[in-house]
Motif scaffolding. Structure first.
Motif, mmCIF file in Angstrom:
data_model
loop_
_atom_site.group_PDB
_atom_site.id
_atom_site.type_symbol
_atom_site.label_atom_id
_atom_site.label_comp_id
_atom_site.label_asym_id
_atom_site.label_seq_id
_atom_site.Cartn_x
_atom_site.Cartn_y
_atom_site.Cartn_z
ATOM 1 N N SER A 40 -96.616 -79.728 10.962
ATOM 2 C CA SER A 40 -95.612 -80.600 10.354
ATOM 3 C C SER A 40 -95.836 -82.047 10.748
ATOM 4 O O SER A 40 -95.785 -82.963 9.916
ATOM 5 N N GLN A 63 -89.293 -85.185 -8.435
ATOM 6 C CA GLN A 63 -89.297 -84.974 -6.987
ATOM 7 C C GLN A 63 -90.698 -84.791 -6.415
ATOM 8 O O GLN A 63 -90.872 -84.149 -5.382
ATOM 9 N N THR A 64 -91.678 -85.373 -7.072
ATOM 10 C CA THR A 64 -93.058 -85.323 -6.594
ATOM 11 C C THR A 64 -93.514 -86.735 -6.293
ATOM 12 O O THR A 64 -93.595 -87.574 -7.196
ATOM 13 N N LYS A 205 -85.218 -85.789 5.631
ATOM 14 C CA LYS A 205 -85.671 -84.398 5.644
ATOM 15 C C LYS A 205 -86.044 -83.915 4.256
ATOM 16 O O LYS A 205 -87.085 -83.265 4.068
ATOM 17 N N SER A 206 -85.213 -84.225 3.262
ATOM 18 C CA SER A 206 -85.498 -83.744 1.911
ATOM 19 C C SER A 206 -86.705 -84.441 1.302
ATOM 20 O O SER A 206 -87.395 -83.871 0.448
ATOM 21 N N LEU A 208 -89.451 -84.999 2.718
ATOM 22 C CA LEU A 208 -90.669 -84.304 3.143
ATOM 23 C C LEU A 208 -91.127 -83.289 2.107
ATOM 24 O O LEU A 208 -92.324 -83.046 1.951
ATOM 25 N N ASN A 209 -90.165 -82.701 1.394
ATOM 26 C CA ASN A 209 -90.523 -81.699 0.390
ATOM 27 C C ASN A 209 -91.182 -82.314 -0.832
ATOM 28 O O ASN A 209 -91.723 -81.581 -1.672
ATOM 29 N N ALA A 210 -91.095 -83.648 -0.960
ATOM 30 C CA ALA A 210 -91.774 -84.325 -2.072
ATOM 31 C C ALA A 210 -93.248 -84.566 -1.768
ATOM 32 O O ALA A 210 -94.004 -84.976 -2.648
ATOM 33 N N TYR A 214 -96.535 -79.882 1.775
ATOM 34 C CA TYR A 214 -95.724 -79.802 2.990
ATOM 35 C C TYR A 214 -94.785 -78.599 2.955
ATOM 36 O O TYR A 214 -94.753 -77.791 3.889
ATOM 37 N N SER A 215 -93.982 -78.493 1.889
ATOM 38 C CA SER A 215 -92.998 -77.414 1.833
ATOM 39 C C SER A 215 -93.667 -76.048 1.785
ATOM 40 O O SER A 215 -93.206 -75.094 2.427
ATOM 41 N N GLN A 218 -95.022 -75.226 5.374
ATOM 42 C CA GLN A 218 -93.964 -74.915 6.331
ATOM 43 C C GLN A 218 -93.226 -73.635 5.964
ATOM 44 O O GLN A 218 -92.838 -72.850 6.835
ATOM 45 N N MET A 219 -93.034 -73.406 4.679
ATOM 46 C CA MET A 219 -92.332 -72.198 4.247
ATOM 47 C C MET A 219 -93.101 -70.944 4.647
ATOM 48 O O MET A 219 -92.521 -69.960 5.116
#
Length: 343
Positions: A40, A63-64, A205-206, A208-210, A214-215, A218-219
């Motif tokens: 991360s 959201q990209t 935090k949100s 980071l998912n863009a 990453y998402s 981590q998922m």
């Protein structure tokens, strides 16, 4: 409690096997958690280390981050009206050293802001990991898409993006390399940031998912971690269930002489706590030792907070598993259990 302790001493092999399995599962969980945290940081330290605030992307980017472009007029308006605001862009690229060796970097540029390094035209500030690759202050670097040269002015610690070292460059140099005038995102420090038409806002935090990958990364790792935690709970439930089946006669006698069901549950809980605490103590010690001895290039980062949180989860899951296994104790009738002859 004396009964619980005597039983553990009498059946050392059984409890030792369970403790060994819990140790291995918890140790593996700590190691994977450390790798997840390390990856991360390696993937998004640039964003994670920024102060609390709001990030803005074009709402058409879905959201990209890579698809976002902020119109120049809107960018100038937001930066002027919000103190501390900055427009910035990050793109993957490379630099060549004096020996024409190529180094992958993440080029970062921004408007003037305390959240980013200030760089003049023709200068570059790099993540310190590139020092291990032989780059030093004063070196001259080039890029095939840049007509000039970059002079290394300094280094920053632990600034990574998408697993690549960050390279701060001037906005004019960035625009020449990528042939684009618009910035990709806007950052406004503080919790009470305004909303803007045509822009979508994100918390630290949100946002980071863009970031691509990453998402998903981590998922996958977090799914493995929680899967291992669930396995540990199932191990407790299965182990104590089998032990309880073998001790139905004993439980019947204990109930017949007046021992309450809750006392039998306390015996199971005590055994679970002893096994779990000993196993966790060993796994925590070894994982922290690994944290210290891990190679410098390995993205491993295991904090005490993470260790304490996972340890608490293991104890809770172990308690639940042991409790579920003990529900059969409530159904035991003393006379019927004694007649089975199971002692």
């Amino acid at each position: 409690m004396n009964i619980a302790w005597k039983e553990m001493k009498k059946n050392k092999a059984k409890f030792l096997i369970l403790g060994s399995i819990i140790f291995l599962v918890s140790f593996l969980t700590f190691i994977i958690s450390g790798l997840a945290n390390g990856l991360s940081q390696d993937n998004a330290a640039l964003i994670k280390d920024m102060p609390a605030g709001q990030f803005y992307l074009n709402d058409e980017a879905k959201q990209t981050y890579n698809l976002s472009k902020i119109e120049s007029d809107l960018q100038e308006q937001i930066v002027e009206e919000n103190p501390g605001a900055a427009a910035f862009s990050v793109q993957m690229g490379f630099v060549n050293d004096a020996e024409d060796k190529q180094h992958s970097v993440a080029f970062v540029t921004s408007t003037e802001s305390d959240a980013f390094e200030s760089v003049q035209e023709g200068e570059i500030i790099l993540d310190s990991s590139l020092q291990d690759e032989g780059i030093a202050v004063g070196d001259v670097l080039t890029n095939n898409q840049f007509s000039g040269e970059f002079i290394v002015k300094g280094f920053v610690d632990k600034k990574k993006y998408s697993h690549a070292p960050v390279a701060y460059i001037n906005m004019n140099n960035y625009q020449e390399i990528y042939r684009v005038m618009e910035m990709q995102a806007i950052f406004i420090p503080g919790k009470d940031a305004p909303s803007f038409s045509g822009l979508e806002s994100f918390s630290n935090k949100s946002f980071l998912n863009a970031i691509p990958s990453y998402s998903a990364e981590q998922m996958s790792l977090n799914m493995i971690i929680w899967f291992l935690v669930v396995i540990s709970g199932m191990l407790f439930a299965i182990f104590f269930y089998m032990m309880n089946v073998q001790k139905i006669g004993l439980y019947g006698i204990l109930k017949a002489i007046g021992m309450k069901t809750i006392a039998l549950f306390r015996m199971i809980w005590m055994q679970m706590m002893v096994i779990t605490i000993v196993a966790l103590a060993l796994s925590v010690g070894l994982s922290q030792l690994f944290n210290v001895l891990a190679p410098a290039g390995m993205p491993f980062h295991l904090t005490i907070d993470t260790v304490m949180m996972l340890s608490a989860v293991f104890l809770v899951v172990g308690f639940i598993g042991a409790t579920i296994s003990g529900f059969q104790i409530k159904k035991i009738e003393p006379l019927q259990a004694i007649q089975q002859g199971e002692m």
